[in-house]
Enzyme design. Structure first.
Site, mmCIF file in Angstrom:
data_model
loop_
_atom_site.group_PDB
_atom_site.id
_atom_site.type_symbol
_atom_site.label_atom_id
_atom_site.label_comp_id
_atom_site.label_asym_id
_atom_site.label_seq_id
_atom_site.Cartn_x
_atom_site.Cartn_y
_atom_site.Cartn_z
ATOM 1 N N ARG A 106 0.831 -1.197 0.000
ATOM 2 C CA ARG A 106 0.000 0.000 0.000
ATOM 3 C C ARG A 106 0.875 1.261 0.000
ATOM 4 O O ARG A 106 0.569 2.232 -0.678
ATOM 5 C CB ARG A 106 -0.871 -0.049 1.258
ATOM 6 C CG ARG A 106 -2.027 0.906 1.245
ATOM 7 C CD ARG A 106 -3.191 0.295 2.000
ATOM 8 N NE ARG A 106 -4.166 1.320 2.282
ATOM 9 C CZ ARG A 106 -4.299 1.921 3.442
ATOM 10 N NH1 ARG A 106 -3.509 1.611 4.443
ATOM 11 N NH2 ARG A 106 -5.226 2.825 3.629
ATOM 12 N N ARG A 169 -23.811 2.113 0.567
ATOM 13 C CA ARG A 169 -23.853 0.646 0.461
ATOM 14 C C ARG A 169 -24.509 0.044 1.704
ATOM 15 O O ARG A 169 -25.318 -0.882 1.615
ATOM 16 C CB ARG A 169 -22.430 0.091 0.306
ATOM 17 C CG ARG A 169 -21.826 0.302 -1.067
ATOM 18 C CD ARG A 169 -20.340 -0.073 -1.090
ATOM 19 N NE ARG A 169 -19.805 -0.087 -2.449
ATOM 20 C CZ ARG A 169 -18.547 0.201 -2.767
ATOM 21 N NH1 ARG A 169 -17.689 0.540 -1.818
ATOM 22 N NH2 ARG A 169 -18.141 0.155 -4.019
ATOM 23 N N HIS A 193 -12.029 5.023 4.606
ATOM 24 C CA HIS A 193 -12.731 4.399 3.476
ATOM 25 C C HIS A 193 -11.938 3.137 3.152
ATOM 26 O O HIS A 193 -10.940 3.171 2.453
ATOM 27 C CB HIS A 193 -12.745 5.341 2.270
ATOM 28 C CG HIS A 193 -13.218 4.683 1.006
ATOM 29 N ND1 HIS A 193 -14.469 4.138 0.878
ATOM 30 C CD2 HIS A 193 -12.604 4.477 -0.181
ATOM 31 C CE1 HIS A 193 -14.600 3.629 -0.343
ATOM 32 N NE2 HIS A 193 -13.474 3.824 -0.996
ATOM 33 N N THR A 248 -14.812 -0.732 -9.976
ATOM 34 C CA THR A 248 -16.120 -0.183 -9.604
ATOM 35 C C THR A 248 -16.198 1.214 -10.216
ATOM 36 O O THR A 248 -15.192 1.917 -10.261
ATOM 37 C CB THR A 248 -16.305 -0.060 -8.071
ATOM 38 O OG1 THR A 248 -15.501 1.016 -7.595
ATOM 39 C CG2 THR A 248 -15.922 -1.329 -7.347
#
Length: 333
Positions: A106, A169, A193, A248
């Site tokens: 990351r 969601r 997030h 997405t």
């Protein structure tokens, strides 16, 4: 000899030359274009600018949208590699960035995106010094911090899309269980997030009726109805969609248009978006996390002080520490 246009039209006054509600989208990938079409469909701007490094793709997307002008309420759609096309933007949506490669950490991904943002953000601010920047690129909380540092803008004008989509969601999945439309199902996902997001079970309600009062075990491992699974589905849903279709885009595009509507129309609605949380909930570092924030035409005007349980505060602090551990090692900010 008078032209057809001269014969057709009698001028009365000079038309406006400056846009009053211009939106720029940086990055015309799947997410950028979903944001663009969602903003156009809602009629939120009088000019839309698209920017990217891929000139053919950029021109193609611009032309494709322009050909739909009859069906839209946006006066002008422009695109270019040069950030001059973004001048006088009210809001700049940043969706550009590099994708995570297999086996890449990351931190490595973030550092590569920092290098991309070091080119983008100064250009954005040069041409639109009074704009609000909405960061969508992932990891969004860290890149919102990076944008804030690189831009020199005040913190109320640098906002991350944060948990606006996570909360949507969550409300969709809640509605599926209850047979009620998501707009009548209220619940908040806060924090990062991503994997360490926090579901605020104590605030989940329908028509003001607290669901945790009806089911005190809600959200815990002891809950026989397994509501905790709903939050897990929220966290896992992006991975699942990516596995199925490769990325997405539609939901995040709609989510961004929702945020832009609040900003462009000065609606003062409350959204879970990423903001600088130093000094809140015992967080001592300069990190960006999602909290319920009031948005309007000047940006992010206030944060709602949500009553969180000790366990929820602890989760927020863990989120903050996780992000800070990545941020503190970033170079060239």
């Amino acid at each position: 000899m008078a032209s057809l246009k001269d014969k057709l039209i009698t001028p009365v006054a000079q038309p406006a030359t400056q846009p009053t509600s211009k939106v720029t989208v940086v990055g015309v990938g799947q997410v950028g274009m979903a944001c663009a079409i969602s903003v156009l469909e809602k009629g939120l701007c009088d000019e839309l600018a698209l920017v990217d490094v891929l000139e053919d793709k950029l021109k193609g997307e611009m032309m494709d949208l322009q050909h739909g002008s009859l069906f839209l309420k946006t006066n002008k759609i422009v695109a270019g590699k040069d950030y001059a096309v973004t001048a006088n933007s009210k809001v700049v949506v940043v969706t550009a960035g590099v994708r995570q490669q297999e086996g890449e950490s990351r931190l490595d991904l973030v550092q590569r995106n920092v290098n991309v943002f070091k080119f983008i953000i100064p250009q954005v601010v040069k041409y639109s010094p009074d704009c609000i920047i909405l960061v969508v690129s992932n990891p969004v909380d860290i890149l919102t911090y990076v944008t804030w540092k690189l831009s020199g803008l005040p913190k109320h004008r640098v906002i991350g899309s944060g948990c606006n989509l996570d909360s949507a969601r969550f409300r969709f999945l809640m509605g599926e269980r209850l047979g009620i439309h998501p707009s009548s199902c209220h619940g908040w996902i806060l924090g990062e997030h991503g994997d360490s997001s926090v579901a605020v079970w104590s605030g989940v309600n329908v028509a003001g009726v607290s669901l945790q009062e009806l089911n005190p075990a809600m959200g815990s491992d002891q809950d026989s109805e397994g509501w905790k699974q709903v939050h897990k589905q929220v966290v896992d849903s992006a991975y699942e969609v990516i596995k199925l279709k490769g990325y997405t885009n539609w939901a995040i595009g709609l989510s961004v248009a929702d945020l832009l509507e609040t900003i462009m129309k000065n609606l003062c609605r409350v959204h879970p978006v990423s903001t600088m949380v130093k000094g809140m909930y015992g967080i001592e570092n300069e990190v960006f996390l999602s909290l319920p924030c009031v948005l309007g035409s000047v940006g992010l005007t206030s944060v709602i002080n949500q009553k969180l349980k000790d366990s929820e505060v602890a989760q927020l602090q863990t989120s903050a520490t996780t992000l800070w551990n990545v941020q503190k090692d970033l170079k060239d900010l």
